[in-house]
Each structure stands twice: as structure tokens, then as C-alpha cells.
Design a protein around this motif. Structure first.
Motif, PDB file in Angstrom:
ATOM      1  N   MET A   1       0.833  -1.203   0.000  1.00  0.00           N
ATOM      2  CA  MET A   1       0.000   0.000   0.000  1.00  0.00           C
ATOM      3  C   MET A   1       0.869   1.255   0.000  1.00  0.00           C
ATOM      4  O   MET A   1       0.596   2.201  -0.726  1.00  0.00           O
ATOM      5  N   SER A   2       1.907   1.260   0.826  1.00  0.00           N
ATOM      6  CA  SER A   2       2.831   2.404   0.880  1.00  0.00           C
ATOM      7  C   SER A   2       3.384   2.710  -0.502  1.00  0.00           C
ATOM      8  O   SER A   2       3.459   3.865  -0.911  1.00  0.00           O
ATOM      9  N   GLY A   3       3.788   1.650  -1.200  1.00  0.00           N
ATOM     10  CA  GLY A   3       4.374   1.828  -2.519  1.00  0.00           C
ATOM     11  C   GLY A   3       3.416   2.535  -3.464  1.00  0.00           C
ATOM     12  O   GLY A   3       3.812   3.419  -4.222  1.00  0.00           O
ATOM     13  N   ARG A   4       2.137   2.161  -3.405  1.00  0.00           N
ATOM     14  CA  ARG A   4       1.170   2.786  -4.311  1.00  0.00           C
ATOM     15  C   ARG A   4       0.791   4.193  -3.876  1.00  0.00           C
ATOM     16  O   ARG A   4       0.519   5.058  -4.696  1.00  0.00           O
ATOM     17  N   LEU A   5       0.722   4.429  -2.565  1.00  0.00           N
ATOM     18  CA  LEU A   5       0.232   5.722  -2.069  1.00  0.00           C
ATOM     19  C   LEU A   5       1.304   6.800  -2.149  1.00  0.00           C
ATOM     20  O   LEU A   5       0.983   7.990  -2.263  1.00  0.00           O
ATOM     21  N   GLY A   6       2.562   6.432  -2.063  1.00  0.00           N
ATOM     22  CA  GLY A   6       3.651   7.407  -2.180  1.00  0.00           C
ATOM     23  C   GLY A   6       3.520   8.520  -1.155  1.00  0.00           C
ATOM     24  O   GLY A   6       3.226   8.278   0.024  1.00  0.00           O
ATOM     25  N   ALA A   7       3.706   9.757  -1.616  1.00  0.00           N
ATOM     26  CA  ALA A   7       3.719  10.914  -0.710  1.00  0.00           C
ATOM     27  C   ALA A   7       2.357  11.199  -0.102  1.00  0.00           C
ATOM     28  O   ALA A   7       2.249  11.975   0.850  1.00  0.00           O
ATOM     29  N   ASP A   8       1.273  10.598  -0.653  1.00  0.00           N
ATOM     30  CA  ASP A   8      -0.053  10.818  -0.076  1.00  0.00           C
ATOM     31  C   ASP A   8      -0.213  10.103   1.267  1.00  0.00           C
ATOM     32  O   ASP A   8      -1.081  10.449   2.062  1.00  0.00           O
ATOM     33  N   LEU A   9       0.606   9.076   1.489  1.00  0.00           N
ATOM     34  CA  LEU A   9       0.592   8.391   2.788  1.00  0.00           C
ATOM     35  C   LEU A   9       1.386   9.260   3.754  1.00  0.00           C
ATOM     36  O   LEU A   9       2.602   9.388   3.632  1.00  0.00           O
ATOM     37  N   PHE A  10       0.680   9.898   4.702  1.00  0.00           N
ATOM     38  CA  PHE A  10       1.436  10.837   5.553  1.00  0.00           C
ATOM     39  C   PHE A  10       1.819  10.256   6.897  1.00  0.00           C
ATOM     40  O   PHE A  10       2.700  10.808   7.574  1.00  0.00           O
ATOM     41  N   GLY A  11       1.185   9.168   7.316  1.00  0.00           N
ATOM     42  CA  GLY A  11       1.557   8.645   8.617  1.00  0.00           C
ATOM     43  C   GLY A  11       0.814   7.372   8.937  1.00  0.00           C
ATOM     44  O   GLY A  11       0.054   6.863   8.118  1.00  0.00           O
ATOM     45  N   LYS A  12       1.049   6.862  10.147  1.00  0.00           N
ATOM     46  CA  LYS A  12       0.334   5.661  10.563  1.00  0.00           C
ATOM     47  C   LYS A  12      -0.036   5.751  12.037  1.00  0.00           C
ATOM     48  O   LYS A  12       0.473   6.589  12.766  1.00  0.00           O
ATOM     49  N   ASP A  13      -0.987   4.869  12.416  1.00  0.00           N
ATOM     50  CA  ASP A  13      -1.423   4.758  13.809  1.00  0.00           C
ATOM     51  C   ASP A  13      -1.744   6.135  14.401  1.00  0.00           C
ATOM     52  O   ASP A  13      -2.622   6.815  13.905  1.00  0.00           O
ATOM     53  N   ASP A  14      -1.045   6.578  15.446  1.00  0.00           N
ATOM     54  CA  ASP A  14      -1.443   7.803  16.133  1.00  0.00           C
ATOM     55  C   ASP A  14      -0.910   9.085  15.499  1.00  0.00           C
ATOM     56  O   ASP A  14      -1.068  10.175  16.068  1.00  0.00           O
ATOM     57  N   ASP A  15      -0.261   8.988  14.348  1.00  0.00           N
ATOM     58  CA  ASP A  15       0.219  10.203  13.683  1.00  0.00           C
ATOM     59  C   ASP A  15      -0.949  11.116  13.313  1.00  0.00           C
ATOM     60  O   ASP A  15      -2.048  10.656  13.022  1.00  0.00           O
ATOM     61  N   SER A  16      -0.711  12.425  13.301  1.00  0.00           N
ATOM     62  CA  SER A  16      -1.646  13.380  12.705  1.00  0.00           C
ATOM     63  C   SER A  16      -0.829  14.228  11.754  1.00  0.00           C
ATOM     64  O   SER A  16       0.411  14.218  11.806  1.00  0.00           O
ATOM     65  N   LEU A  17      -1.503  14.972  10.867  1.00  0.00           N
ATOM     66  CA  LEU A  17      -0.746  15.861   9.987  1.00  0.00           C
ATOM     67  C   LEU A  17       0.129  16.785  10.809  1.00  0.00           C
ATOM     68  O   LEU A  17       1.295  17.036  10.476  1.00  0.00           O
TER      69      LEU A  17
END
Lengths: 410, 410
Positions: A240-256
Motif C-alpha cells: 500500500m505504501s508503494g502505491r500511495l507514495g507521498a499521499d501516505l502521511f503517517g500511521k497509527d497515532d500520527d496526525s498531519l
């Protein structure tokens, strides 16, 4: 573990009310390997609370009630539990003494009815409340567990994490391996289309949620033991990371905002804001992150045009030529935030949140934003849908994302 | 009419799911004079659907189930209803013929399991579905009504409006008269104690809610006809107003910010903000009100001490002598907001939101705030409980309230 939830409170049955405790508990329980099979919402009626408690507790491994434990006349969970469990309610003198001491220590005068909070069904135990005065109640019957927690979210969450989660962890088989991926700048259906073929695997479950702060992908992998589930999850995440690229901004408890903060900390840099339509929302979102003072300098809320000039240094000519809601003004706001607040990066936002003020050329929902950084500027234009609140929330998130992409790419 | 709702479907119990059918039905039922007393959400288990149906139907005038009426293996509402009502499920040959015709007419091929949709508990009637293929089910027992509707919102809504609403209208008395009173500056239990004796009236129902933005009192009066209920409500409201005094800040859709806005509009005056710990939340709350640009000028977010000096004009000496979180700094922030933003009133807020940064003398939760107005200053000190988010939200509300009291008193 088959779980049941009961939320107590007439207010939860009013139009527009949301049972946010159940939303939180559902996620938490899943991460502990328990699955919510049924839920109820009940008004402040002893009879009705007792009826649903009896119906659900007999057929669940775990039942959690929230609400109705306060000191007022319409707090009915304690007597209802006693009724449902078929035992008398007893007053605990030691707990009463502790309650009264808690009030004295906090400089508050206990009301007569505070004493109710020392009542519990015979055979139950107290659950400590590290945040407030109302204790919770725990009851065990064979292998079945019942917990009653206060309805105040901060108290409920603290008590769940401190007292209930450890007991569930001790019982659980291998809980599913879980991860939340967080995506910005794409719609729910775009993400779904891009990733759909990856969902169709045995032993993997994917849920997509759309929120004003972005798209969340809830991944779960189970079966074949903890190690296998976790490596299946890691592979799915990698694809999924590979396809999402820079649009994937974080995981779990991350926020922008937390991701922006981490990028700034890593670079030893700071940011400042100048906001018109979002009027403080962007500043408030950045400072939700504990320790934000290390990288957030401050900001300007320039709701009126003359303040755009006097506080943020936007030029009279730019305002006259392009109007307050325009790319040039967003760029000057960003530059003004940067220089007036002595920050490395400045973010500017200007738009029309509505409900009035829109025109054909500049409709409600139009928002221009810009980021000024050393030697480089970025700007973006959006037309957000939704009401005033949603437009403002989406604009603040989009501005955080523009800043994030700039910091990431630089 | 005491109503109960049951939503059937495992997907409704996933994290992030919402029971939008219940949200819609709650509003519709209230407008028809029925009150939702309890609700349940159940996964696709015949046993669990039957258990909650039995528990709720015996104690409600009206029970509406949504979902689980489709043709697939996990649509279990029909057999569960038969089980709960203690009657056999029977297949209706005429309905089966109509179903098959519906599919032919829509150019679709019925699956083998479509035949299930012609099953109903003995003694029930069909409810026509003007929008889709799945019929609903109606059952009467004495004066109690049970309806099962499809979960697809468009079908559910159409069937409610066409088949259920007319039956309720025929039965209904007058809907209750309702009012919400909004209170600031007092705790839930203080309000409860002050007003409790007023609740104990026939035909009156009062619910108290505590939110970060203040206390809400939900009043409802019913019985004796619409005119009598409404005059009983007016009398209750008048008595409560008399006791609450200036702590009663508004009713129904009012917010602290909208009340502040109305006071400023009436006086033809404006306000500006200078925030440290709330960092934009106060500005964002004020500008939630549509048309805020008429009375909100703008603000300063002064997260760092040097910006408190350079942007808001707080003096080096005051900062050194009293520290950033102090009454003198709050007063200088308020004065700075007022002069730098050219407003009639200025609000200043400075505090420690945590989780770190607290000391014995200045604990986490300590917030100083001030309002500077022509010829007069007000200031206040609070120690808020809760986590970082809650402390910031409570501080922003308290600052709005301090401003409101100043505008009201002046």
C-alpha cells in the motif's frame, strides 16, 4: 472475546447525539482481540438500563457500560446494575470517606448526593478513576466480566486503559495484528480504487474511513499465529505504501500536525501562520501536538482586510488588484507570517467559508493557501464542499498537508 | 409514545461506522411526538437479534428494526423476529410470486435465496417497499407496534414516511414542548443542586449535560395539550432563569460565541484576541459564528515569549517579574490585542496546557485570562482539569464567558 457495550444517558438518544465512547471502545477492544457484537443506548431509566444489562450480560464474555455514575438524580447505573445482577446495592463507608476527601483536596464542597457515588452492587469491586471523582465498578460472574465506567470521555478512556485493558490482555489469545495508514490529498473512492485488489486476501481485513483530516485505512491481519499475521500485515502495508507514495502521511497515532512537527524538529526549523477564513484553526491544530513550542512560533489571525495589511504586511495594491481571496494574497500572508513571527516557514490561508459571501467567480468553499520557505514558495487552490465548519476544517487540514509536502520534498 | 430502535448489521459495529438510520428516525419520531428511549445495534446473529427484540418490544409502545431483510445468508431479521415473537416463520406464496415478478420486471434474475424474502412471522403483515424489492414487516400486539424495515436508507425512509408515519400520526397526542438552556461558570452538580426541586413536577422532564463549552439543561413539557405544555415549559424556564441569573448565557442554538457576537453587534463594537496556550482556539470559536467579520477583528497567537513582546507589546519587565503565565501578562495581552488590532475590546489568554511544563506553583491546567475594554479591565484565574485538549477547550470557553460577562455588565 464477544463484547457488548451499553451507553447510558437520555442525551445520547437526542437527535444529533453521538456515542463517541462506543466509537472509541470499539477500536480499542478490537486491538485487544475482542469483537463488539452488540451495543445499546439507554435513557436514564433504572428499569431500562437493568433490562438491557441483563439481556446482554448473560450472552457476552465482556460487557462495558458507560455513563450514569455521577452524583445526580438521573444517574441510575448503580441501582440498575444491582437490579440486573439480582443483588442489593450497598454503601461503602471507606469509599465515601475517600470521595469527601477528594472534594476537600480539590477545594470543592461535596453535595449531599455525592454519597451515591459510594454505592455499588454487593459482590462487585471498585475501579479507580485516576482523572475524576466517580469510581467505576467491576463485576465477575464465572468467565464473564462486567465493567461500569463514567461517561466523561477522558475519565472513561483513562480507566479503560489502566484497569480493563490489562485484564483483557491477560486473557486474550493472539489478537489480530493491526495498523492504521493515514492518507491526505485523495478521496475515499480514489484510495479504494487504487488499493482494492490488495484487500482480497485470506486473513486480511481492510476498512476505509473518510474524515475531514484525511482518509484512514484500518488494516487487520489474523490467523496462523502472531508472527505470521504480523508478517502478512507488514507485506500489505509495504504494498500500500508503494502505491500511495507521498499521499501516505503517517500511521497509527500520527496526525498531519505531529508529522509536520517531527519534520521541523528533524530540520531544527520553525513555522508561523497567518489565517483569514480558518481564523486560528490551523494554529490550534499545530499546537495540539505536545511540545509544539519547540517548532511553532505563533501566528496572525487577520480576519479584516486592514489587519491583513497592518499585521501581516499584505500590500494595498495586491488586495485591490486580486481581492482578499486570491493566490497573491495567500502568498503575501505566508511571507508575512514568516517575517513578522521570525520563523523559517510561513503558512497563509484565505478563503470563503460561507454561508454568505460567495460569488460566481469566487464561490463559497474557495480557499487559497501558500507556504513560504527559504528560497521557495508553494501555493494551492481548493473549492471545498460542505458547511462553514467543514470548509474551515478541510482548509486547515489542506494547509497542514501543503506544509508537510513542502518540508518532505525540500 | 416510548419508542425503541434496533439496527441490524455486523458492519454497524465496526470502528468508525455510524447508524445513520437511527439518527434519521430519532428526529422523525420526535416530530411525531414519539421519544426514543433506547436503541440497540446488533450483528448478523439470529440469537442476538431475537434477544434484544424480545427485551425491547415488551417494554416499548413502538419498536422499529432496520436491516437484515435482504436475501443473503447473513440477513437474519426474519427468523429472529419469529423467534422473539414465539411464532413460526411462514412463506407467503403470493408474495413469492410478486417478488419473482418484480425481478423479471427489473430485468434481474432472482437468486435461489430471494425466496427468503417471502418469509414472515405468523400473524404479521407486509409493509410495501415503494423503492426496492425487500418488503417490510409489521406486527401488532395489544397497543404495541413493531416494524422491520430494510437497512438501505432510501428504502427505509420511504417506507417510514409512507406506512409508519400515518399510523403514528393517527395515534399521537401533541409532541412535547422543548427548550435547551445553556449555562456557563458552574459545575453540573452545582446546577443540579440549585434547580433540582424544579424538576419534580408532573409533565416536565429535565436532563443536564456537562460539555467543555458549559452546562446544557434539556427541558421538555408534555401532556394536557400543546398550549398547556408550552405554558408549563415557559413557567419552568422563567423560574430557572431567575435562579441562574447571569450564569444562564443562552438557549436552544445559542453558543457563547454567538451571544458575544450579538452583544457586540448591539453595541456596534468589535473584539480582538491574543492567545498563548489556547493558540487560536478562541479565535476559531468566535469565527464559527456566520458573519463574525462584522465584530471580530482578528488576533495574535503568541506561543513564544519574544512574540508576546514583539506582536502583542507585553513588556520585558512584566515577563521577567511575573512569568509568562500570570495575571499581569494576561492583562497586557488583552491590552495588546485591543491596540494592535484596533478593536474596542481585547481578550488575552496565557496558561499551561501540559502535559509537561507544570510546577508546584504553576501546575498544568493553570490559565490566566483578561479582557481589556474602554476604561475597564477584568481578569480571572483558573486551574482546569483534564488532558491537554480539554484544558485548552475549557480555557477558550472560559475566556468567551469572561468577555460575555463584561459586555453584559457594561
Amino acid at each position: 472475546v464477544d463484547a457488548a457495550l451499553i451507553a447510558v444517558g437520555s442525551e445520547l438518544l437526542r437527535p444529533g447525539a453521538r456515542d463517541t465512547n462506543a466509537e472509541w471502545l470499539t477500536g480499542r477492544l478490537e486491538s485487544l482481540g475482542a469483537r463488539v457484537r452488540w451495543r445499546a443506548l439507554v435513557d436514564d431509566s433504572t428499569e431500562r438500563i437493568a433490562v438491557v444489562t441483563e439481556a446482554l450480560f448473560g450472552r457476552s464474555d465482556l460487557l462495558i457500560l458507560t455513563g450514569g455514575l455521577g452524583p445526580t438524580e438521573d444517574d441510575r447505573t448503580r441501582p440498575a446494575l444491582a437490579q440486573a445482577l439480582g443483588v442489593p446495592s450497598v454503601r461503602d463507608p471507606e469509599r465515601l470517606e475517600r470521595l469527601l476527601r477528594y472534594f476537600r483536596d480539590h477545594g470543592r464542597v461535596p453535595s449531599g448526593s455525592q454519597a451515591r457515588q459510594a454505592d455499588r452492587p454487593r459482590g462487585s469491586e471498585w475501579l479507580e478513576n485516576p482523572v475524576g471523582s466517580a469510581p467505576g465498578i467491576a463485576f465477575e460472574s464465572g468467565s464473564r466480566l462486567l465493567f461500569a465506567l463514567p461517561g466523561v470521555p477522558a475519565e472513561m478512556r483513562a480507566m479503560f486503559d489502566e484497569s480493563i485493558a490489562p485484564r483483557l490482555r491477560a486473557r486474550a489469545a493472539d489478537p489480530p495484528a493491526r495498523r492504521t495508514l493515514r492518507v491526505a490529498g485523495r478521496t475515499e473512492s480514489a484510495v479504494d480504487e487504487m488499493l482494492r485488489d490488495l484487500y482480497q486476501q485470506e486473513g486480511v481485513e481492510v476498512t476505509i474511513l473518510a474524515k475531514p483530516t484525511g482518509i484512514e485505512l484500518l488494516l487487520a491481519a489474523s490467523g496462523g499465529g502472531a508472527a505470521e499475521a504480523s508478517s502478512r500485515l507488514a507485506l500489505l502495508e509495504e504494498r500500500m505504501s508503494g502505491r500511495l507514495g507521498a499521499d501516505l502521511f503517517g500511521k497509527d497515532d500520527d496526525s498531519l500536525a505531529s508529522v509536520v512537527g517531527a519534520l521541523l524538529v528533524a530540520r531544527g526549523e520553525t513555522v508561523a501562520t497567518a489565517e483569514s477564513c480558518t481564523a486560528g484553526l490551523l494554529a490550534a491544530a499545530l499546537t495540539e501536538v505536545p511540545g509544539a513550542s519547540a517548532w511553532y512560533r505563533g501566528g496572525l489571525v487577520v480576519y479584516s482586510d486592514d489587519l491583513k495589511r497592518s499585521l501581516a504586511g499584505v500590500s494595498e495594491e495586491t488586495l485591490a488588484a486580486h481581492g482578499a481571496v486570491s493566490a497573491p494574497v495567500a502568498l503575501e500572508l505566508a511571507a508575512g507570517a514568516r517575517s513578522r513571527c521570525a520563523a523559517d516557514h510561513g503558512v497563509g490561508v484565505t478563503g470563503i467559508a460561507g454561508p454568505s459571501g460567495g460569488t460566481d467567480a469566487k464561490p463559497v468553499g474557495l480557499v487559497h493557501m501558500a507556504v513560504a520557505s527559504p528560497g521557495v514558495e508553494r501555493e494551492a487552490r481548493f473549492v471545498f464542499r460542505g458547511d462553514r465548519d467543514l470548509i474551515r476544517a478541510r482548509a486547515a487540514s489542506a494547509a497542514l498537508d501543503l506544509l508537510r509536502r513542502g518540508l518532505r520534498g525540500a
